[in-house]
Design an enzyme around this catalytic site. Structure first.
Site, short mmCIF file in Angstrom:
data_model
loop_
_atom_site.label_atom_id
_atom_site.label_comp_id
_atom_site.label_asym_id
_atom_site.label_seq_id
_atom_site.Cartn_x
_atom_site.Cartn_y
_atom_site.Cartn_z
N CYS A 57 92.15 -46.59 21.95
CA CYS A 57 91.76 -47.62 22.40
C CYS A 57 91.12 -47.51 20.61
O CYS A 57 90.15 -46.94 19.99
CB CYS A 57 90.33 -48.13 22.83
SG CYS A 57 89.36 -50.15 22.82
N TYR A 88 99.03 -58.18 21.08
CA TYR A 88 98.16 -57.18 21.93
C TYR A 88 98.44 -56.95 23.33
O TYR A 88 98.34 -55.92 23.50
CB TYR A 88 96.56 -57.41 21.93
CG TYR A 88 95.60 -56.56 23.18
CD1 TYR A 88 94.96 -55.36 22.31
CD2 TYR A 88 94.98 -57.06 23.69
CE1 TYR A 88 94.88 -53.90 23.22
CE2 TYR A 88 94.57 -56.43 24.76
CZ TYR A 88 94.41 -54.91 24.23
OH TYR A 88 93.47 -53.98 25.06
N GLU A 100 98.54 -48.90 19.18
CA GLU A 100 97.65 -48.86 18.78
C GLU A 100 96.54 -48.17 17.44
O GLU A 100 96.61 -46.70 17.27
CB GLU A 100 95.84 -49.49 19.92
CG GLU A 100 96.36 -50.20 21.14
CD GLU A 100 94.85 -50.47 21.60
OE1 GLU A 100 93.40 -50.01 21.49
OE2 GLU A 100 95.42 -50.64 22.52
N ASP A 135 91.80 -44.55 29.39
CA ASP A 135 92.51 -45.91 28.55
C ASP A 135 93.91 -44.53 29.13
O ASP A 135 94.04 -43.64 28.63
CB ASP A 135 92.62 -46.11 27.16
CG ASP A 135 90.71 -47.16 27.27
OD1 ASP A 135 90.60 -47.24 28.09
OD2 ASP A 135 90.07 -46.06 26.45
N TYR A 140 97.90 -45.37 24.01
CA TYR A 140 96.73 -45.23 23.45
C TYR A 140 97.14 -43.87 22.82
O TYR A 140 96.76 -42.79 23.31
CB TYR A 140 95.68 -44.80 25.11
CG TYR A 140 95.35 -45.97 25.46
CD1 TYR A 140 94.80 -46.96 24.42
CD2 TYR A 140 95.70 -46.76 26.92
CE1 TYR A 140 94.23 -48.35 25.34
CE2 TYR A 140 94.79 -48.13 27.19
CZ TYR A 140 94.72 -49.26 26.18
OH TYR A 140 93.91 -49.85 26.31
N CYS A 204 83.45 -48.53 23.40
CA CYS A 204 83.98 -47.05 22.61
C CYS A 204 84.29 -45.73 23.38
O CYS A 204 83.51 -45.58 23.76
CB CYS A 204 83.28 -47.35 21.81
SG CYS A 204 83.91 -45.71 20.87
N CYS A 213 86.82 -28.50 13.56
CA CYS A 213 88.55 -28.89 12.89
C CYS A 213 87.87 -27.46 11.44
O CYS A 213 87.26 -28.50 10.57
CB CYS A 213 89.71 -29.53 12.87
SG CYS A 213 91.02 -29.52 11.57
#
Length: 222
Positions: A57, A88, A100, A135, A140, A204, A213
Site C-alpha cells: 500500500c 485506483y 502501487e 494486502d 501490492y 498503514c 540491510c
C-alpha cells in the site's frame, strides 16, 4: 467469474488481452505536496534524481520516504503495467498490470540512492510476491523502477546484499522484487497523495522483516 478464479487472478499478472484500456487523458493534475509544498510534477532542481518504489500500500510507503532528509518531494501512483492513466479502482481489479508506486525525488548530494534503497528493503517484506501482509493482489507486489542502467545495477546489488541479510536471521525466503527500467508512471488521484498526512489515523500496513540491510544509513535531520 467464479470466486476461485477471482482469488487466483489476484496472484497472477493479467494477460495482454484482458488488460483494461485506460484513457489518454490523465485522471489527475499533480499539485503541490501536502507536507512541504513542493510541486509534485516539477520542475525539480537541477541535478536531482528520481527513484520509484513499490512496497505494498503506497500510503505508508510514501510517508517512509518524505520523512527522509534529502528527499525533495514524493508522490504516489502506478507503474509496471499496461493500462494508460489507470484509476485506483481499476488498478485494484488486477487488470491493469500496475503496482502501487511511490515516486521519490531526491538530492544526491544529501542522500544517496543506496541510502534510499536501505529504507526500501528494511521497511517492507520483499519476499511475498503478489501481496504485502494482509494486502493481496498484483498491485501490492514489491518493485523498483529506475531510470538508468547504473541505477538498475545498484538496485540489484543491494537486493543480493539484503538476501544475505535475510539468511543471517534465518529467513530463507527468496526476494521477489521486480527490478526494471521505468516505462511509465501515472499519478494516482489527489486524495491518495500524502494520504497519511491528510489522515493521520489512516491505514498503514507497512512492516519489515526484522533484517537490517548493511548499507549506509541516511544522514540525520539537520
Amino acid at each position: 467469474m467464479s470466486f476461485l478464479r477471482m482469488l487466483s487472478s489476484k496472484f497472477q499478472m493479467p494477460e495482454a488481452g484482458t488488460m483494461l484500456p485506460g484513457r489518454d487523458t490523465p485522471i489527475t493534475t499533480p499539485g503541490k505536496h501536502f507536507v512541504n509544498g513542493h510541486d509534485l510534477d516539477g520542475p525539480y532542481p537541477e541535478g536531482f534524481q528520481v527513484l520509484y518504489v513499490a512496497m505494498g500500500c503506497y500510503w505508508g510507503a510514501e510517508r517512509a520516504f518524505w520523512e527522509l532528509p534529502g528527499v525533495h518531494v514524493t508522490a504516489v501512483g502506478f507503474a509496471g503495467g499496461t493500462t494508460k492513466n489507470p484509476t485506483y479502482h481499476e488498478t485494484c481489479t488486477g487488470q491493469t498490470g500496475h503496482t502501487e508506486v511511490v515516486k521519490v525525488v531526491y538530492d544526491p548530494a544529501k542522500i544517496t540512492l543506496v541510502q534510499l534503497l536501505k529504507t526500501f528493503w528494511e521497511r517492507h517484506d520483499p519476499t511475498q510476491g503478489m501481496r504485502q501482509g494482509n494486502d493481496v493482489g498484483t498491485q501490492y507486489r514489491s518493485a523498483l523502477y529506475l531510470t538508468s542502467p547504473d541505477d538498475i545495477k545498484t538496485a540489484k546489488e543491494t537486493a543480493n546484499t539484503y538476501q544475505q541479510a535475510l539468511k543471517k536471521i534465518g529467513n530463507t525466503a527468496t526476494i521477489t522484487t521486480e527490478i526494471e527500467e521505468l516505462k511509465e508512471f501515472y499519478y494516482a488521484e489527489e486524495y491518495h497523495q500524502q494520504y497519511l498526512a491528510r489522515n493521520p489515523d489512516g491505514y498503514c500496513g507497512l512492516q519489515g522483516t526484522g533484517a537490517t540491510c548493511p548499507l549506509p544509513v541516511a544522514p540525520p535531520n539537520p
